[in-house]
Design a protein around this motif. Sequence first.
Motif, PDB file in Angstrom:
ATOM      1  N   LEU A  16     -18.262 -22.228 -24.852  1.00 49.29           N
ATOM      2  CA  LEU A  16     -19.144 -22.929 -24.069  1.00 49.29           C
ATOM      3  C   LEU A  16     -18.708 -24.127 -23.169  1.00 49.29           C
ATOM      4  CD1 LEU A  16     -22.962 -22.615 -25.612  1.00 49.29           C
ATOM      5  CD2 LEU A  16     -21.728 -21.337 -23.704  1.00 49.29           C
ATOM      6  N   TRP A  17     -17.822 -24.908 -24.033  1.00 45.41           N
ATOM      7  CA  TRP A  17     -17.159 -26.039 -23.434  1.00 45.41           C
ATOM      8  C   TRP A  17     -16.154 -25.755 -22.291  1.00 45.41           C
ATOM      9  CZ3 TRP A  17     -12.355 -28.425 -23.199  1.00 45.41           C
ATOM     10  CH2 TRP A  17     -12.381 -29.684 -22.979  1.00 45.41           C
ATOM     11  N   LEU A  18     -15.745 -24.669 -22.178  1.00 44.72           N
ATOM     12  CA  LEU A  18     -14.871 -23.994 -21.069  1.00 44.72           C
ATOM     13  C   LEU A  18     -15.707 -23.792 -19.776  1.00 44.72           C
ATOM     14  CD1 LEU A  18     -12.601 -21.147 -22.582  1.00 44.72           C
ATOM     15  CD2 LEU A  18     -11.794 -23.261 -21.777  1.00 44.72           C
ATOM     16  N   THR A  19     -16.909 -23.682 -19.962  1.00 47.78           N
ATOM     17  CA  THR A  19     -17.692 -23.320 -18.732  1.00 47.78           C
ATOM     18  C   THR A  19     -18.851 -24.342 -18.236  1.00 47.78           C
ATOM     19  OG1 THR A  19     -19.551 -22.110 -19.934  1.00 47.78           O
ATOM     20  CG2 THR A  19     -17.746 -20.896 -18.936  1.00 47.78           C
ATOM     21  N   LEU A  20     -18.295 -25.571 -18.888  1.00 49.90           N
ATOM     22  CA  LEU A  20     -19.156 -26.808 -18.624  1.00 49.90           C
ATOM     23  C   LEU A  20     -19.232 -27.206 -17.231  1.00 49.90           C
ATOM     24  CD1 LEU A  20     -18.502 -29.184 -21.438  1.00 49.90           C
ATOM     25  CD2 LEU A  20     -20.870 -27.896 -20.876  1.00 49.90           C
ATOM     26  N   HIS A  21     -20.510 -27.476 -16.571  1.00 52.85           N
ATOM     27  CA  HIS A  21     -20.660 -28.043 -15.325  1.00 52.85           C
ATOM     28  C   HIS A  21     -21.774 -28.839 -15.262  1.00 52.85           C
ATOM     29  CE1 HIS A  21     -22.826 -24.635 -15.529  1.00 52.85           C
ATOM     30  NE2 HIS A  21     -23.705 -24.829 -14.534  1.00 52.85           N
ATOM     31  N   HIS A  24     -24.037 -31.203 -18.845  1.00 60.60           N
ATOM     32  CA  HIS A  24     -24.350 -30.631 -19.981  1.00 60.60           C
ATOM     33  C   HIS A  24     -24.581 -29.187 -19.673  1.00 60.60           C
ATOM     34  CE1 HIS A  24     -24.836 -34.798 -21.287  1.00 60.60           C
ATOM     35  NE2 HIS A  24     -25.204 -34.489 -22.471  1.00 60.60           N
ATOM     36  N   ARG A  25     -24.327 -28.684 -18.741  1.00 61.79           N
ATOM     37  CA  ARG A  25     -24.680 -27.341 -18.386  1.00 61.79           C
ATOM     38  C   ARG A  25     -23.491 -26.269 -18.614  1.00 61.79           C
ATOM     39  NH1 ARG A  25     -29.766 -26.806 -16.600  1.00 61.79           N
ATOM     40  NH2 ARG A  25     -29.603 -24.450 -16.152  1.00 61.79           N
ATOM     41  N   ALA A  26     -23.622 -25.274 -19.256  1.00 60.14           N
ATOM     42  CA  ALA A  26     -22.860 -24.179 -19.551  1.00 60.14           C
ATOM     43  C   ALA A  26     -23.251 -22.746 -19.217  1.00 60.14           C
ATOM     44  CB  ALA A  26     -22.239 -24.020 -21.066  1.00 60.14           C
ATOM     45  N   TRP A  27     -22.470 -21.715 -18.563  1.00 60.54           N
ATOM     46  CA  TRP A  27     -23.016 -20.340 -18.314  1.00 60.54           C
ATOM     47  C   TRP A  27     -23.415 -19.946 -19.565  1.00 60.54           C
ATOM     48  CZ3 TRP A  27     -24.085 -20.560 -13.838  1.00 60.54           C
ATOM     49  CH2 TRP A  27     -23.277 -21.082 -12.702  1.00 60.54           C
ATOM     50  N   LYS A  28     -24.522 -18.979 -19.491  1.00 59.43           N
ATOM     51  CA  LYS A  28     -24.943 -18.454 -20.842  1.00 59.43           C
ATOM     52  C   LYS A  28     -24.660 -16.892 -20.881  1.00 59.43           C
ATOM     53  CE  LYS A  28     -29.652 -17.874 -18.712  1.00 59.43           C
ATOM     54  NZ  LYS A  28     -31.283 -18.240 -18.899  1.00 59.43           N
ATOM     55  N   SER A  29     -23.410 -16.574 -20.739  1.00 63.96           N
ATOM     56  CA  SER A  29     -22.873 -15.388 -20.635  1.00 63.96           C
ATOM     57  C   SER A  29     -22.458 -14.821 -22.055  1.00 63.96           C
ATOM     58  CB  SER A  29     -21.963 -15.074 -19.494  1.00 63.96           C
ATOM     59  OG  SER A  29     -20.373 -15.801 -20.190  1.00 63.96           O
ATOM     60  N   HIS A  30     -23.288 -15.204 -23.227  1.00 63.11           N
ATOM     61  CA  HIS A  30     -22.734 -14.837 -24.502  1.00 63.11           C
ATOM     62  C   HIS A  30     -24.036 -14.329 -25.145  1.00 63.11           C
ATOM     63  CE1 HIS A  30     -18.925 -17.202 -24.504  1.00 63.11           C
ATOM     64  NE2 HIS A  30     -19.692 -18.096 -23.809  1.00 63.11           N
ATOM     65  N   SER A  53     -27.570 -20.646 -16.238  1.00 58.18           N
ATOM     66  CA  SER A  53     -26.710 -21.492 -17.089  1.00 58.18           C
ATOM     67  C   SER A  53     -27.711 -22.107 -18.128  1.00 58.18           C
ATOM     68  CB  SER A  53     -25.936 -22.696 -16.455  1.00 58.18           C
ATOM     69  OG  SER A  53     -26.593 -23.329 -15.745  1.00 58.18           O
ATOM     70  N   MET A  54     -27.243 -22.717 -19.123  1.00 63.51           N
ATOM     71  CA  MET A  54     -28.219 -23.849 -20.067  1.00 63.51           C
ATOM     72  C   MET A  54     -27.603 -24.897 -20.275  1.00 63.51           C
ATOM     73  SD  MET A  54     -26.932 -21.633 -23.227  1.00 63.51           S
ATOM     74  CE  MET A  54     -25.390 -21.084 -22.863  1.00 63.51           C
ATOM     75  N   VAL A  55     -28.439 -25.894 -21.064  1.00 66.90           N
ATOM     76  CA  VAL A  55     -28.073 -27.175 -21.146  1.00 66.90           C
ATOM     77  C   VAL A  55     -27.797 -27.162 -22.657  1.00 66.90           C
ATOM     78  CG1 VAL A  55     -28.930 -29.449 -20.948  1.00 66.90           C
ATOM     79  CG2 VAL A  55     -29.724 -27.846 -19.282  1.00 66.90           C
ATOM     80  N   LEU A  56     -26.663 -27.867 -22.833  1.00 62.86           N
ATOM     81  CA  LEU A  56     -26.371 -28.388 -24.337  1.00 62.86           C
ATOM     82  C   LEU A  56     -26.912 -29.773 -24.392  1.00 62.86           C
ATOM     83  CD1 LEU A  56     -23.881 -26.473 -23.232  1.00 62.86           C
ATOM     84  CD2 LEU A  56     -22.429 -27.532 -25.199  1.00 62.86           C
ATOM     85  N   THR A  57     -27.329 -29.878 -25.647  1.00 60.11           N
ATOM     86  CA  THR A  57     -27.910 -31.210 -26.199  1.00 60.11           C
ATOM     87  C   THR A  57     -26.676 -31.992 -26.233  1.00 60.11           C
ATOM     88  OG1 THR A  57     -27.683 -30.580 -28.594  1.00 60.11           O
ATOM     89  CG2 THR A  57     -29.890 -30.250 -27.391  1.00 60.11           C
ATOM     90  N   ASN A  58     -26.925 -33.344 -26.518  1.00 62.73           N
ATOM     91  CA  ASN A  58     -26.049 -34.490 -26.902  1.00 62.73           C
ATOM     92  C   ASN A  58     -24.912 -34.054 -28.097  1.00 62.73           C
ATOM     93  OD1 ASN A  58     -26.225 -35.854 -24.579  1.00 62.73           O
ATOM     94  ND2 ASN A  58     -27.716 -37.202 -25.699  1.00 62.73           N
ATOM     95  N   ASP A  59     -25.710 -33.337 -29.034  1.00 62.98           N
ATOM     96  CA  ASP A  59     -24.982 -33.048 -30.226  1.00 62.98           C
ATOM     97  C   ASP A  59     -24.120 -31.911 -29.949  1.00 62.98           C
ATOM     98  OD1 ASP A  59     -25.915 -35.088 -31.949  1.00 62.98           O
ATOM     99  OD2 ASP A  59     -27.387 -34.135 -32.727  1.00 62.98           O
ATOM    100  N   LEU A  61     -22.758 -30.725 -27.110  1.00 62.23           N
ATOM    101  CA  LEU A  61     -21.899 -31.181 -26.294  1.00 62.23           C
ATOM    102  C   LEU A  61     -20.717 -31.818 -27.040  1.00 62.23           C
ATOM    103  CD1 LEU A  61     -20.779 -31.372 -23.260  1.00 62.23           C
ATOM    104  CD2 LEU A  61     -21.924 -33.560 -23.204  1.00 62.23           C
ATOM    105  N   ARG A  62     -21.134 -32.703 -27.906  1.00 62.44           N
ATOM    106  CA  ARG A  62     -20.031 -33.162 -28.798  1.00 62.44           C
ATOM    107  C   ARG A  62     -19.388 -32.289 -29.628  1.00 62.44           C
ATOM    108  NH1 ARG A  62     -20.132 -33.968 -33.497  1.00 62.44           N
ATOM    109  NH2 ARG A  62     -22.416 -33.898 -33.846  1.00 62.44           N
ATOM    110  N   LEU A  63     -20.187 -31.543 -30.225  1.00 61.47           N
ATOM    111  CA  LEU A  63     -19.625 -30.431 -31.141  1.00 61.47           C
ATOM    112  C   LEU A  63     -18.723 -29.378 -30.565  1.00 61.47           C
ATOM    113  CD1 LEU A  63     -19.539 -29.615 -34.116  1.00 61.47           C
ATOM    114  CD2 LEU A  63     -21.706 -28.188 -33.878  1.00 61.47           C
ATOM    115  N   SER A  64     -19.431 -29.046 -29.142  1.00 61.60           N
ATOM    116  CA  SER A  64     -18.591 -28.094 -28.526  1.00 61.60           C
ATOM    117  C   SER A  64     -17.155 -28.358 -28.493  1.00 61.60           C
ATOM    118  CB  SER A  64     -19.516 -27.718 -27.239  1.00 61.60           C
ATOM    119  OG  SER A  64     -18.701 -26.841 -26.397  1.00 61.60           O
ATOM    120  N   GLU A  65     -17.054 -29.741 -27.913  1.00 60.66           N
ATOM    121  CA  GLU A  65     -15.679 -30.180 -27.522  1.00 60.66           C
ATOM    122  C   GLU A  65     -14.873 -30.363 -28.584  1.00 60.66           C
ATOM    123  OE1 GLU A  65     -13.467 -33.841 -25.195  1.00 60.66           O
ATOM    124  OE2 GLU A  65     -15.717 -33.937 -25.572  1.00 60.66           O
TER     125      GLU A  65
END
Length: 78
Positions: A16-21, A24-30, A53-59, A61-65
Amino acid sequence: MEINEDNVDNAVLALLWLTLHDGHRAWKSHDWDVLDRLHKKGLILDPVGKAKSMVLTNDGLRLSEELFGVLFSNATKP
């Protein structure tokens, strides 16, 4: 084959980190089951809806990276 769902969830969260825009948003193609588990873990907001797309929480986003670096970075490999 028995699947370790936590490992799958971690891989998807990393991807999801690859599709961030837009911050906090990422494409939900999973897989929807994985997205539902990530939502229940508090890493993404509810993915159900018309948006593509969907929104990652702060946690999330941090864990995704962090997971992206661990799983896909050359710097972490011997």
